[in-house]
Design a protein around this motif. Sequence first.
Motif, PDB file in Angstrom:
ATOM      1  N   SER A 117       0.832  -1.214   0.000  1.00  0.00           N
ATOM      2  CA  SER A 117       0.000   0.000   0.000  1.00  0.00           C
ATOM      3  C   SER A 117       0.861   1.258   0.000  1.00  0.00           C
ATOM      4  N   SER A 120       2.492   1.607  -3.423  1.00  0.00           N
ATOM      5  CA  SER A 120       1.486   2.013  -4.402  1.00  0.00           C
ATOM      6  C   SER A 120       1.185   3.502  -4.290  1.00  0.00           C
ATOM      7  N   VAL A 123       4.209   5.403  -5.843  1.00  0.00           N
ATOM      8  CA  VAL A 123       4.263   5.292  -7.302  1.00  0.00           C
ATOM      9  C   VAL A 123       3.152   6.117  -7.954  1.00  0.00           C
ATOM     10  N   SER A 124       1.995   6.172  -7.298  1.00  0.00           N
ATOM     11  CA  SER A 124       0.896   6.992  -7.828  1.00  0.00           C
ATOM     12  C   SER A 124       1.268   8.469  -7.898  1.00  0.00           C
ATOM     13  N   SER A 125       2.241   8.862  -7.107  1.00  0.00           N
ATOM     14  CA  SER A 125       2.682  10.260  -7.098  1.00  0.00           C
ATOM     15  C   SER A 125       3.728  10.561  -8.155  1.00  0.00           C
ATOM     16  N   ILE A 178       4.066  -3.255  -9.042  1.00  0.00           N
ATOM     17  CA  ILE A 178       3.303  -2.017  -8.883  1.00  0.00           C
ATOM     18  C   ILE A 178       3.637  -1.034  -9.999  1.00  0.00           C
ATOM     19  N   GLU A 181       1.700  -2.153 -12.936  1.00  0.00           N
ATOM     20  CA  GLU A 181       0.262  -1.920 -12.743  1.00  0.00           C
ATOM     21  C   GLU A 181      -0.100  -0.446 -12.875  1.00  0.00           C
ATOM     22  N   LYS A 182       0.744   0.430 -12.394  1.00  0.00           N
ATOM     23  CA  LYS A 182       0.436   1.862 -12.368  1.00  0.00           C
ATOM     24  C   LYS A 182       0.813   2.591 -13.658  1.00  0.00           C
ATOM     25  N   PRO A 184       0.631   4.474 -16.829  1.00  0.00           N
ATOM     26  CA  PRO A 184      -0.548   5.137 -17.421  1.00  0.00           C
ATOM     27  C   PRO A 184      -0.905   4.530 -18.778  1.00  0.00           C
ATOM     28  N   TYR A 196       5.981   9.819 -15.741  1.00  0.00           N
ATOM     29  CA  TYR A 196       6.037   8.451 -15.211  1.00  0.00           C
ATOM     30  C   TYR A 196       7.275   7.723 -15.716  1.00  0.00           C
TER      31      TYR A 196
END
Length: 620
Positions: A117, A120, A123-125, A178, A181-182, A184, A196
């Motif tokens: 978590s 994730s 990485v989303s940032s 991750i 998965e992330k 874009p 990214y």
Amino acid sequence: RLPLTMLGESEFFSSPPRKAVRFGGTVTEILKKYKQGDTVDYDLLMTQLDDPEIKDAQIINWLQEFRDAVAQLTKEFEHVVSKILKLPWLSRSPMVVEEYLAFLSNLVSAQTVYLRSCLSMLVSSFVPGRIVIQENGVDVSDSEDEDENLPRNFDICHRALQIITKYVPSTPQFLMPILVEKFPFANKAARILECYVHNLLRITVYFPVLRLKILELVVEKILKLDVSASRNDIEDAEETVAETKNGLSTCAEEGLFDMDEDEEKQKIRLSPPNDEMAHPVAQRLDILMSVLLAYIKDFCYDNGELVLTRTKELYRDLIVVFDKLVLPTHASCHVQYFMFYICSFKLGLAEAFLEHLWKMMQNPNNPAVIRQAAAGYIGSFLARATYIPVVTVKTCLDLLVPWIHNYIDSQDAGMKAYCDVALHGSFYSACQAVFYIFIFRYKQILDGNLKEGLTYLQNLNFERIVMCQLNPLKVCLPSVVNLFAAITRKYQLAFCYTVIERNNRQLIPVVKSSTGGHLIQICTNPLDSFFPFDPYILKRSKKIFSGIYRVWEDLSLQDIQVPQKITKLETAEDEEDDDFLKGESLPNETIGITPNSFESHMHSPSSAGSPLAVFPLHHF
């Protein structure tokens, strides 16, 4: 007492948090009550964490209490941890950031169940956030956040990953899925993809164990963009924009200035800036190629000096990615240029790449499509790379041409000595590679000492290749064949027009089946070949190849006329071996050659092949 924003890092850790308005007990007490069934304070805590107006002092207060209670944050309290991970901590003061990093460290070390978590969230940032503006409950604007603090935020995220790894050494193996998965979607804005990919490549600096997998991921995504935007589509889009600009210029010249201001701005927006691609996919591709090529240079160079150790490490990873993804892909236009670029750093790299391709091409255990593709890369690479000296080109020809002659020896007198692409695809690809290399590099071979150069080319015995029963002139691209015929005729190296005329008169399609059964319609590219290093047309990243890429120069009339000082070679044809050519004469007229007819054939994928000598990496 100093304001919170002025506290230094050491002062921050030694100073108690400010008093903040809050409701309920401490986090430890709240969690204890929750386990006992009393959820009132817990619900209040969740509400306060959701407050968009939460202050820095309050966040710091919460984080410090959560650090003290981290041992109690088991899987049962996953919901509250997810609330903490959603806090807008990156945009807060340095004190909040430091406290948050300390909390992440404590959390993953005490409760590894939350490692994924946390990763994730970080990485989303790696991409700009979204800014949504609403009016009366309706979204009226949704765009990327071009905050000036983006570089700072990215720095913090990378620092956080490294801190977490100190506490959980296995972090990289959990991180890679991750990152995949992330990633874009390809239709996302170019800026999102750029950020990214940039951050992915940055991870390879401090997690070298992930370098190969990350490079594979990045190249895979770029390759999908590359094959979805064909060369013709990109060029058509650019032509449309050029016509639009010309139309606007014409209107201006005619004095049509009565359009209102909004109309004028709308028309101007139809034309992208000079360094932007008109095709939206090509624009994303251009930006990502720029990021990848910049990474390659920054990784290999330190203060302008090439670092050989790092360069060889990166080369080895890139060649693995090339073999797995790029080489088997038909008709990619741009992504393969990452190999072209890194090979320009050192001749030894270019020679190692050629040796690798040669091994792929001549290995009979490889599928035919791979052998033909490898041959195409060899021919195109030797023809286009300005940093490859003529001595290397001659070394390649000295291996490739004997291989062709040996193939002719083994096949020409046998039962399969007929034109069949399925049976002899590697042979035809090798022939096309030789023809293509010769077209581009013959001037360099003849420069300095014409007699010596001619002797070298005569010893290659092109005449035997073009006259053999396998008839390579029938299979190779007409543009390549015509140019090869014109140049070899000028220097009396081979007489191709007899064979070309015979092939043109023959209306029977080329046999595509090795059983001799099914036939195909006549086509000009039976090999389905392409030249992978055809002209690079992406505007921004194209600048990187200035000076290392050889542009095709049209042949002038002087280039194809037979010079008087060259003594005509004696060409006594063996009528027994070549009786299928009996009665055909050599035309006297000179063929017309235009750059468009030549380059248009270069735009399709090539399968020429050229063997290479062993060029060990110890060369550099």
